[in-house]
Design an enzyme around this catalytic site. Sequence first.
Site, PDB file in Angstrom:
ATOM      1  N   HIS A 217       0.843  -1.201   0.000  1.00  0.00           N
ATOM      2  CA  HIS A 217       0.000   0.000   0.000  1.00  0.00           C
ATOM      3  C   HIS A 217       0.869   1.237   0.000  1.00  0.00           C
ATOM      4  O   HIS A 217       0.419   2.319   0.313  1.00  0.00           O
ATOM      5  CB  HIS A 217      -0.894   0.046   1.232  1.00  0.00           C
ATOM      6  CG  HIS A 217      -1.654  -1.208   1.422  1.00  0.00           C
ATOM      7  ND1 HIS A 217      -1.221  -2.203   2.253  1.00  0.00           N
ATOM      8  CD2 HIS A 217      -2.793  -1.632   0.847  1.00  0.00           C
ATOM      9  CE1 HIS A 217      -2.093  -3.207   2.192  1.00  0.00           C
ATOM     10  NE2 HIS A 217      -3.033  -2.891   1.348  1.00  0.00           N
ATOM     11  N   THR A 441      -8.706   1.620   9.453  1.00  0.00           N
ATOM     12  CA  THR A 441      -8.780   1.429  10.887  1.00  0.00           C
ATOM     13  C   THR A 441      -9.674   2.460  11.536  1.00  0.00           C
ATOM     14  O   THR A 441     -10.524   2.144  12.367  1.00  0.00           O
ATOM     15  CB  THR A 441      -7.376   1.592  11.505  1.00  0.00           C
ATOM     16  OG1 THR A 441      -6.458   0.866  10.714  1.00  0.00           O
ATOM     17  CG2 THR A 441      -7.357   1.109  12.920  1.00  0.00           C
ATOM     18  N   SER A 442      -9.461   3.711  11.163  1.00  0.00           N
ATOM     19  CA  SER A 442     -10.174   4.765  11.865  1.00  0.00           C
ATOM     20  C   SER A 442     -11.674   4.639  11.636  1.00  0.00           C
ATOM     21  O   SER A 442     -12.470   4.962  12.521  1.00  0.00           O
ATOM     22  CB  SER A 442      -9.672   6.137  11.429  1.00  0.00           C
ATOM     23  OG  SER A 442      -9.940   6.325  10.066  1.00  0.00           O
ATOM     24  N   ARG A 540      -0.626   1.206  10.608  1.00  0.00           N
ATOM     25  CA  ARG A 540       0.232   1.195   9.438  1.00  0.00           C
ATOM     26  C   ARG A 540       1.503   2.003   9.636  1.00  0.00           C
ATOM     27  O   ARG A 540       2.485   1.799   8.940  1.00  0.00           O
ATOM     28  CB  ARG A 540      -0.499   1.852   8.263  1.00  0.00           C
ATOM     29  CG  ARG A 540      -1.649   1.064   7.729  1.00  0.00           C
ATOM     30  CD  ARG A 540      -1.916   1.603   6.332  1.00  0.00           C
ATOM     31  NE  ARG A 540      -3.263   1.370   5.859  1.00  0.00           N
ATOM     32  CZ  ARG A 540      -3.735   0.179   5.530  1.00  0.00           C
ATOM     33  NH1 ARG A 540      -2.995  -0.883   5.666  1.00  0.00           N
ATOM     34  NH2 ARG A 540      -4.962   0.070   5.075  1.00  0.00           N
ATOM     35  N   ASP A 553      -0.353  12.572  15.314  1.00  0.00           N
ATOM     36  CA  ASP A 553      -1.078  11.426  14.762  1.00  0.00           C
ATOM     37  C   ASP A 553      -2.345  11.917  14.056  1.00  0.00           C
ATOM     38  O   ASP A 553      -3.128  12.660  14.644  1.00  0.00           O
ATOM     39  CB  ASP A 553      -1.459  10.465  15.891  1.00  0.00           C
ATOM     40  CG  ASP A 553      -2.329   9.344  15.357  1.00  0.00           C
ATOM     41  OD1 ASP A 553      -1.820   8.576  14.527  1.00  0.00           O
ATOM     42  OD2 ASP A 553      -3.504   9.267  15.740  1.00  0.00           O
ATOM     43  N   GLY A 555      -5.157  10.443  13.286  1.00  0.00           N
ATOM     44  CA  GLY A 555      -6.419  10.035  13.908  1.00  0.00           C
ATOM     45  C   GLY A 555      -6.707  10.829  15.178  1.00  0.00           C
ATOM     46  O   GLY A 555      -7.859  11.170  15.472  1.00  0.00           O
TER      47      GLY A 555
HETATM   48  P1  ADP Z   1      -5.590   3.132   8.121  1.00  0.00           P
HETATM   49  O1  ADP Z   1      -4.542   3.133   9.191  1.00  0.00           O
HETATM   50  O2  ADP Z   1      -6.294   1.818   8.017  1.00  0.00           O
HETATM   51  O3  ADP Z   1      -5.089   3.672   6.837  1.00  0.00           O
HETATM   52  P2  ADP Z   1      -6.769   5.720   8.668  1.00  0.00           P
HETATM   53  O4  ADP Z   1      -5.653   6.292   7.866  1.00  0.00           O
HETATM   54  O5  ADP Z   1      -8.126   6.192   8.345  1.00  0.00           O
HETATM   55  O6  ADP Z   1      -6.746   4.137   8.646  1.00  0.00           O
HETATM   56  O7  ADP Z   1      -6.535   6.068  10.194  1.00  0.00           O
HETATM   57  C1  ADP Z   1      -5.274   6.115  10.751  1.00  0.00           C
HETATM   58  C2  ADP Z   1      -5.448   6.440  12.220  1.00  0.00           C
HETATM   59  O8  ADP Z   1      -6.107   5.374  12.860  1.00  0.00           O
HETATM   60  C3  ADP Z   1      -4.147   6.582  12.959  1.00  0.00           C
HETATM   61  O9  ADP Z   1      -3.667   7.904  12.837  1.00  0.00           O
HETATM   62  C4  ADP Z   1      -4.533   6.269  14.384  1.00  0.00           C
HETATM   63  O10 ADP Z   1      -5.010   7.394  15.084  1.00  0.00           O
HETATM   64  C5  ADP Z   1      -5.690   5.342  14.221  1.00  0.00           C
HETATM   65  N1  ADP Z   1      -5.325   3.970  14.566  1.00  0.00           N
HETATM   66  C6  ADP Z   1      -4.661   3.068  13.820  1.00  0.00           C
HETATM   67  N2  ADP Z   1      -4.540   1.901  14.489  1.00  0.00           N
HETATM   68  C7  ADP Z   1      -5.154   2.081  15.679  1.00  0.00           C
HETATM   69  C8  ADP Z   1      -5.399   1.259  16.822  1.00  0.00           C
HETATM   70  N3  ADP Z   1      -4.990   0.003  16.852  1.00  0.00           N
HETATM   71  N4  ADP Z   1      -6.061   1.789  17.872  1.00  0.00           N
HETATM   72  C9  ADP Z   1      -6.481   3.075  17.840  1.00  0.00           C
HETATM   73  N5  ADP Z   1      -6.287   3.888  16.793  1.00  0.00           N
HETATM   74  C10 ADP Z   1      -5.639   3.407  15.740  1.00  0.00           C
HETATM   75 MG    MG Z   2      -4.330   5.549   6.621  1.00  0.00          MG
END
Ligand code: ADP
Ligand code: MG
Length: 573
Positions: A217, A441-442, A540, A553, A555
């Site tokens: 990815h 994830t988010s 990731r 971060d 998220g």
């Molecule tokens: P992805 O990681 O699947 O690409 P996003 O980019 O939408 O999803 O979201 C990334 C955010 O998700 C990160 O910045 C973090 O805040 C949150 N995140 C990732 N893994 C976890 C986890 N295991 N627990 C809590 N928050 C997480």
């Molecule tokens: Mg992401």
Amino acid sequence: MTRLWNDPADFADEMIAGFVAANERYVRRVTGGVVRSTVVPQGQVAVVVGGGSGHYPAFGGLVGQGLAHGAAMGNLFASPSTQQIHAVASAAERGGGVFFSYGNYAGDVLNFDAAQERLRADGIPCDTVAVTDDIFSASPAEKHKRRGIAGDLTVFRVAAAAAEAGYDLAGVTRVAGLANERTRSFGVAFTGCTLPGAEQPLFSVPDGRMAIGLGIHGEPGIDETGIPTADGLAELLVSRLLDEVPEGVDVSGARVVPILNGLGSLKYEEMFVVYRRIAELLGAAGVEIIDPHVGEYCTSFDMAGTSLTLFWPDAELEALWDTPVDTPAYRRGSVVAAAQADASADADLAAEAIPPSDEASRAIAATVAQAVETIAATVDAHVDELGRLDSIAGDGDHGIGMQRGSHAARDAAIAARDAGAGAQTVLARAADAWSDRAGGTSGALWGLILASLAGKLGDVGSPSSADVASGVAAGVQSVMTYGKAEVGDKTLVDALVPFSVELTHGIDSGASLAAAWATAADAATRAAASTADLLPRMGRARPHAEKSLGTPDPGAHSLALIATAVGAVLERN
Ligand code: ADP
Ligand code: MG
């Protein structure tokens, strides 16, 4: 680059529709993905795989006799939602339980785990092996954190052959776990990939250079060198993989299945030149090659690159490996064709009725819908910034993922409000729509936060401020249970926990909901900013921890922005 699309937002959906139209002999579309269109014997364990789209033949192309029973197909490079996975598994299930397997990525783990819980709650036994073959994504000591790449194929095939041979769920899980232990991969890339409609590649490799260990990815590479000769590349791939053979394997005399996988735009001819040398090198090391594969098994859109997988089967795994397979993209030996199944027997997921509500709750529901609209508008205003933050050490999709999720949530909330739903139902519908459409994830975590809060609002009467605070606290609990992140891991948990603590504290000390919320949102904003000093330990971004130092971060940042914006809505109501 990709050249052909209609509306890029519809690409994954239209791709699945066309894939199914072209492969009705093998697959049938169901909510969330595809299942086999052929009859599966009653009592057989259903092997359900899945992941983001953009990796063809993974994952839909691997559904058919001798391989997967179903595939949950997410958006481009985004995990399928919990709802999608659950729907595909329910459609594939034949009384023998469900076995899940997929590449080990945070979003997929979260959604498959949540779907597994739902299946078990439905009374359907379910077990999982997440594939961890990519040796460059974590050290041998942290093997369980490794990503899954082309090694998916060996685990899926062994599991499916065992299911077909009549193994029960525990047996399928055992051999799949063993196959995963005995599968190692290593990849390189020469260019990134460009998603449909995007003007820029998702990531890039400098001209004339080769990235080592680059994720499929675009998770940045671990190292970079000049492009070697074909023989030089073969030597690099083989020597690194022979350095890390699985426990219990003695290289000399061992039997191995090599899989040279093209990532999207490498020519088969180039791969054959590389494979020629791989075969020589493996032979020279005393390894006996069985059933070599050269082709595309797990791609990354139009990325130019390749990976070598070595699968070291024991006698049981080799016997399972040796069974026939017939799927849209992958065929081995000759299967006895199964009859086509009767699709009309599938129960469609009927639209659920709106539960009764009273006037007090409908008044709260109006505020809830307003808050969700505000969330969508806030995400829109910051979509580029969120994408940029996520691209520093993650995959750059946080903005678009949050946008997909919050827009779907907004539409669902408005529809439920207009249908006369109470506060709980309006927010619960928004939560479901968010995690279903966002991917990543988010998206799953936001679904959990909103669903937990919804659970405390009720559809009759008005919730107290303490109910709201305890709803947020329940959201923290479920995010930490499913996501397994702690405070300090550099995730949205770092902003969510202080938010929840401050909110509860304010309300316990007698502040109004709006006042306590505003104070809590300030705490979340400060905490999100301080994540810049942290190293990520989850998600990731983890393999590229040091790159994210100095950047908050994504998220946590979006959570703080949303908390602040919702505070303004509460202030007005
Ligand atoms: P992805 O990681 O699947 O690409 P996003 O980019 O939408 O999803 O979201 C990334 C955010 O998700 C990160 O910045 C973090 O805040 C949150 N995140 C990732 N893994 C976890 C986890 N295991 N627990 C809590 N928050 C997480
Ligand atoms: Mg992401």
